[in-house]
Design an enzyme around this catalytic site. Structure first.
Site, PDB file in Angstrom:
ATOM      1  N   LYS A   1      58.495  93.089  26.730  1.00 33.31           N
ATOM      2  CA  LYS A   1      57.817  92.331  27.794  1.00 33.31           C
ATOM      3  C   LYS A   1      58.544  92.648  29.105  1.00 33.31           C
ATOM      4  O   LYS A   1      59.601  92.095  29.388  1.00 33.31           O
ATOM      5  CB  LYS A   1      57.883  90.834  27.486  1.00 33.31           C
ATOM      6  CG  LYS A   1      56.760  89.994  28.070  1.00 33.31           C
ATOM      7  CD  LYS A   1      56.687  89.922  29.589  1.00 33.31           C
ATOM      8  CE  LYS A   1      57.575  88.897  30.224  1.00 33.31           C
ATOM      9  NZ  LYS A   1      57.510  88.995  31.715  1.00 33.31           N
TER      10      LYS A   1
ATOM     11  N   GLU B   1      71.698  88.625  28.167  1.00 36.35           N
ATOM     12  CA  GLU B   1      72.450  89.205  29.290  1.00 36.35           C
ATOM     13  C   GLU B   1      71.982  88.456  30.533  1.00 36.35           C
ATOM     14  O   GLU B   1      70.836  88.633  30.956  1.00 36.35           O
ATOM     15  CB  GLU B   1      72.135  90.697  29.450  1.00 36.35           C
ATOM     16  CG  GLU B   1      72.620  91.577  28.322  1.00 36.35           C
ATOM     17  CD  GLU B   1      74.119  91.713  28.285  1.00 36.35           C
ATOM     18  OE1 GLU B   1      74.798  91.317  29.255  1.00 36.35           O
ATOM     19  OE2 GLU B   1      74.624  92.213  27.266  1.00 36.35           O
TER      20      GLU B   1
ATOM     21  N   CYS C   1      73.220  92.196  38.425  1.00 38.32           N
ATOM     22  CA  CYS C   1      73.951  91.114  37.751  1.00 38.32           C
ATOM     23  C   CYS C   1      75.461  91.286  37.830  1.00 38.32           C
ATOM     24  O   CYS C   1      76.203  90.320  37.763  1.00 38.32           O
ATOM     25  CB  CYS C   1      73.506  91.040  36.295  1.00 38.32           C
ATOM     26  SG  CYS C   1      73.645  92.612  35.448  1.00 38.32           S
TER      27      CYS C   1
ATOM     28  N   GLU D   1      74.624  82.273  42.111  1.00 35.54           N
ATOM     29  CA  GLU D   1      74.174  83.667  42.109  1.00 35.54           C
ATOM     30  C   GLU D   1      73.006  83.792  43.104  1.00 35.54           C
ATOM     31  O   GLU D   1      71.979  83.132  42.951  1.00 35.54           O
ATOM     32  CB  GLU D   1      73.697  84.093  40.717  1.00 35.54           C
ATOM     33  CG  GLU D   1      73.313  85.564  40.693  1.00 35.54           C
ATOM     34  CD  GLU D   1      72.704  86.021  39.369  1.00 35.54           C
ATOM     35  OE1 GLU D   1      71.785  85.364  38.872  1.00 35.54           O
ATOM     36  OE2 GLU D   1      73.159  87.058  38.857  1.00 35.54           O
TER      37      GLU D   1
END
Ligand code: NAP
Ligand code: MG
Length: 503
Positions: free
Chosen positions: A198, A273, A307, A404
């Site tokens: 996906k 992750e 990331c 973040e």
């Protein structure tokens, strides 16, 4: 078309690909979504709609899972490990043959500079696949000396087999469409699993193109299926599906938690992750000629939509002004522009929403008392461009230093000798994340001590975010569950069966 406009236009092959009909890929066939839903794909550099793709719903996910389940028992399962490795190697070759097309498609849907896209297509596309093709022939169990039922030596044998975990649901983000897909596909293929992929709703085209190449390379129908679609529908349906054995997810920590909840129905295995807010620590003896470009690359690679980005710099007060000045100069010279323009060093952010989110953080930074040294605003006109932004004199109470941002925003904080390594590590670890980090010094004792004290899955010394197919990668704390890459990256795709013989 002027010469300048010509150099920014995609090639005829890319135009032809984009103009084609983009459907779901289920059991080797291109099929529309059952609902007929279409999702628009936008070029973030121009804001133009470049294609529409079929948007999968729960019914389509179900069909894809059924195809993946059947493929697990079909031709794929009877291939030798050498044949499986050959398929993966062929897939790598197809990627290399089509780097230019893949890069243009990836650039147009994601915005990243073309040079980076071409580099990653080889390094995290073709080479990553070749690395895991090598493992396909080296997966085996053990023979274990045992004494069940008080058997005497020589009367029993236990051996273990490493079996594919089964049907893998892979859910990936938009920030690096090609690597994100390959990072999931390579170990799943090497271990003999089948996959329902996906991709992110914002960047489905690269994944669809890659899987067409996988079929061309001889990977049998049903082994890789692609259900482009929205997270709440296609993603959620995949994460909940009772016939999916494992979810491999890359994305935000918030959605990672939803994946865990969705997985409880059949207790499918989950690896995650997730996000990061990685520290980059500079001691006064560090080679500043390497620190400054390293800090710029670490923070602004993929426009900071990365990331592992080194978004928190901790710099010793003796070199603080020099480092901040050097970074400000460096980012001031970075040219922003569409990824297809060879002069562009930074592309746009992925979407208007992402630009607005990042600008809200920059505004919060300006209000927090941090010193704005560079950037701080978006470019006017078309495209979701934000100037690389540098805040000095930040501290860990500030929102911009804690959360973040996933955009081109770098926070720099100082430390002094009196903080000691314990104090520096405490600041570096003052985050819910633990993905990456780096220590910059010539003193090997300080380097290794601090590297051991940073609570992250990866720490680099005198470089940041060292990535290679063989280096284990993954997060501590809320940056994730499990590891990808390297030998460890095979584990989540395998299950062990122990067989005991009493003779
Ligand atoms: P995201 O919103 O978490 O989305 C990731 C994927 O999950 C997308 O395909 C998304 O679909 C799907 N999704 C959304 N809601 C879902 C649900 N309820 N159930 C199942 N799937 C769902 O992340 P993003 O905004 O695309 O990417 C940015 C994040 O990814 C950042 O936090 C970044 O740190 C993280 N990231 C981590 C790594 C790593 O390796 N650790 C690498 C890259 C990025 P839609 O596209 O429809 O939203
Ligand atoms: Mg999202």
């Amino acid at each position: 078309m002027s010469a300048a406009a010509e150099s920014l236009a995609p090639s005829p092959a890319t135009r032809e690909y984009l103009a084609g009909e983009h459907l779901l890929l289920i059991n080797g066939e291109r099929v529309p979504a059952a609902s007929g839903e279409r999702i628009e794909v936008q070029d973030p550099a121009t804001e133009e709609i470049i294609a529409t793709v079929a948007g999968a719903g729960a019914d389509d996910v179900d069909r894809a899972v059924t195809a993946a389940r059947a493929a697990l028992k079909g031709e794929w399962s009877t291939m030798t490990s050498y044949e499986r490795a050959r398929c993966i190697l062929n897939f790598a070759d197809e990627i290399e043959k089509n780097v230019s097309l893949i890069a243009e498609v990836e650039v147009m849907e994601n915005g990243l500079p073309r040079m980076i896209s071409e580099y990653t297509a080889v390094k995290f596309g073709a080479e990553f696949l070749r690395y895991y093709a090598g493992w396909a022939t080296k997966i085996h169990g053990l023979t274990i000396p045992v004494s069940p039922m008080d058997a005497r030596n020589g009367e029993t044998l236990t051996y273990t087999r490493r079996e594919p975990i089964g049907v893998v649901g892979a859910i990936i983000p938009w920030n690096a469409p090609l690597p994100m897909a390959i990072l999931k596909l390579a170990p799943a293929l090497a271990t003999g699993c089948t996959i329902v992929l996906k991709p992110a709703e914002l960047t489905p085209l690269t994944a669809l193109l890659l899987v067409e190449l996988a079929h061309k390379a001889g990977i049998p129908n049903g082994v890789i299926n692609v259900v482009a679609g929205y997270g709440q529908s296609a993603g959620q349906a995949l994460a909940e599906h009772p016939d999916v054995d494992k979810i491999s997810f890359t994305g935000s920590t918030a959605v990672g938690k939803k994946i865990i909840e969705a997985s409880t129905g059949n207790l499918k295995k989950v690896t995650l992750e997730l996000g990061g807010k990685s520290p980059f620590v500079v001691f006064p003896d560090a080679d500043l000629e390497r620190v400054i470009p390293g800090a710029i690359r670490g923070a602004f690679f993929l426009q900071g939509q990365n990331c592992m980005a080194s978004t928190r710099l901790f710099v010793h007060e003796d070199v603080f002004d020099t480092v901040v000045h050097g970074i400000a100069q460096g980012v001031g010279a970075m040219k922003l522009g569409p990824g297809l323009d060879p002069a562009s060093m930074l592309g746009p952010l992925i979407s208007g929403d992402q630009r607005d989110r990042v600008m809200a953080y920059i505004d919060a930074g300006k209000e927090s008392g941090a010193e704005l040294v560079a950037g701080g605003d978006a470019l006017p006109g078309k495209g979701f461009f934000i100037k690389p932004t540098l805040f000095a004199r930040t501290n860990m109470d500030m929102k911009i230093a804690r959360e973040e941002i996933f955009g081109p925003v770098l926070c720099v904080q100082s430390f002094s000798d009196s903080d000691g390594l314990e104090g520096i590590a405490a600041e570096a670890n003052k985050t819910i994340y633990g993905l990456s980090g780096s220590v910059w010094t010539k003193d090997i004792s300080i380097a290794h001590k601090l590297a051991a004290m940073i609570d992250s899955g990866q720490v680099s010394i005198n470089c940041h975010a060292a990535v290679d197919p063989a280096i284990p990668f993954g997060g501590n704390k809320q940056s994730g569950w499990g590891r990808e890459f390297g030998m460890e990256g095979l584990e989540p795709y395998l299950k062990t069966k122990a067989t005991t013989v009493l003779y």
